[in-house]
Motif scaffolding. Sequence first.
Motif, mmCIF file in Angstrom:
data_model
loop_
_atom_site.group_PDB
_atom_site.id
_atom_site.type_symbol
_atom_site.label_atom_id
_atom_site.label_comp_id
_atom_site.label_asym_id
_atom_site.label_seq_id
_atom_site.Cartn_x
_atom_site.Cartn_y
_atom_site.Cartn_z
ATOM 1 N N VAL A 1 -5.940 8.294 2.167
ATOM 2 C CA VAL A 1 -6.047 7.294 1.113
ATOM 3 C C VAL A 1 -4.774 6.452 1.069
ATOM 4 O O VAL A 1 -3.674 6.953 1.310
ATOM 5 C CB VAL A 1 -6.241 7.961 -0.278
ATOM 6 N N GLU A 2 -4.942 5.175 0.732
ATOM 7 C CA GLU A 2 -3.818 4.257 0.488
ATOM 8 C C GLU A 2 -4.180 3.426 -0.739
ATOM 9 O O GLU A 2 -5.341 3.013 -0.887
ATOM 10 C CB GLU A 2 -3.597 3.359 1.700
ATOM 11 N N VAL B 1 -8.123 0.556 -3.431
ATOM 12 C CA VAL B 1 -8.049 1.897 -2.864
ATOM 13 C C VAL B 1 -8.740 1.865 -1.504
ATOM 14 O O VAL B 1 -9.921 1.531 -1.415
ATOM 15 C CB VAL B 1 -8.730 2.929 -3.784
ATOM 16 N N PHE B 2 -7.992 2.193 -0.470
ATOM 17 C CA PHE B 2 -8.535 2.295 0.878
ATOM 18 C C PHE B 2 -8.750 3.778 1.166
ATOM 19 O O PHE B 2 -7.835 4.583 1.000
ATOM 20 C CB PHE B 2 -7.566 1.707 1.910
ATOM 21 N N ASN C 1 3.018 7.026 -6.606
ATOM 22 C CA ASN C 1 3.969 6.347 -5.727
ATOM 23 C C ASN C 1 3.993 4.843 -5.988
ATOM 24 O O ASN C 1 5.052 4.209 -5.925
ATOM 25 C CB ASN C 1 3.644 6.648 -4.267
ATOM 26 N N ALA C 2 2.830 4.257 -6.303
ATOM 27 C CA ALA C 2 2.782 2.831 -6.634
ATOM 28 C C ALA C 2 3.528 2.559 -7.937
ATOM 29 O O ALA C 2 4.230 1.545 -8.057
ATOM 30 C CB ALA C 2 1.328 2.357 -6.728
ATOM 31 N N LEU C 3 3.407 3.458 -8.912
ATOM 32 C CA LEU C 3 4.171 3.298 -10.159
ATOM 33 C C LEU C 3 5.669 3.375 -9.889
ATOM 34 O O LEU C 3 6.458 2.647 -10.504
ATOM 35 C CB LEU C 3 3.759 4.357 -11.182
ATOM 36 N N GLY D 1 0.835 -1.198 0.000
ATOM 37 C CA GLY D 1 0.000 0.000 0.000
ATOM 38 C C GLY D 1 0.867 1.245 0.000
ATOM 39 O O GLY D 1 1.815 1.346 0.779
ATOM 40 N N GLN D 2 0.544 2.157 -0.892
ATOM 41 C CA GLN D 2 1.288 3.408 -1.018
ATOM 42 C C GLN D 2 0.424 4.547 -0.501
ATOM 43 O O GLN D 2 -0.754 4.648 -0.848
ATOM 44 C CB GLN D 2 1.666 3.656 -2.474
#
Length: 152
Positions: free
Chosen positions: A143-144, A95-96, A72-74, A38-39
């Motif tokens: 969000v995460e 998506v949290f 950030n995930a990329l 998770g980012q």
Amino acid sequence: MTPEQKIAELGLKLPEVAAPAGSYVPAVRTGDLVYTSGQVPFVDGKLERTGKVGADLTTEEGAEQARICALNALAALKAEIGDLDKVVRIVKVVVFVASDPSFTEQPKVGNGASDLLAEVLGERGRHARSAVGVAALPLDVPVEVELIAQVV
């Protein structure tokens, strides 16, 4: 146009991968799949916003935070595979959303992440997704985002 060129065209820059805040790694590859941890919405190593969507942030502000998380995930994905051109497709995004109890627009918040992935990767960025409201997230982030990508 490469994904990195598209990111630059959007006026964005892939950040450095955030150091894990616990006993985990930013991404793991198994076969042709990469799973990111998770980012959260770090920008230059700092959080711009904290709090709950629907109370402290609007839906639109939450979507912008999700967009940052997806970027950030990329970055975590690229660190694992070396080149975003190796992405066959983004398979799944979760998506949290730290939400006020009455907030029900988690899918609209998730669109911030989904739209960025489609902008950067085109059809390869279209994916299955879950957008889930939660009571709280680490560091009080709103969000995460985590993703699963198929790669070569």
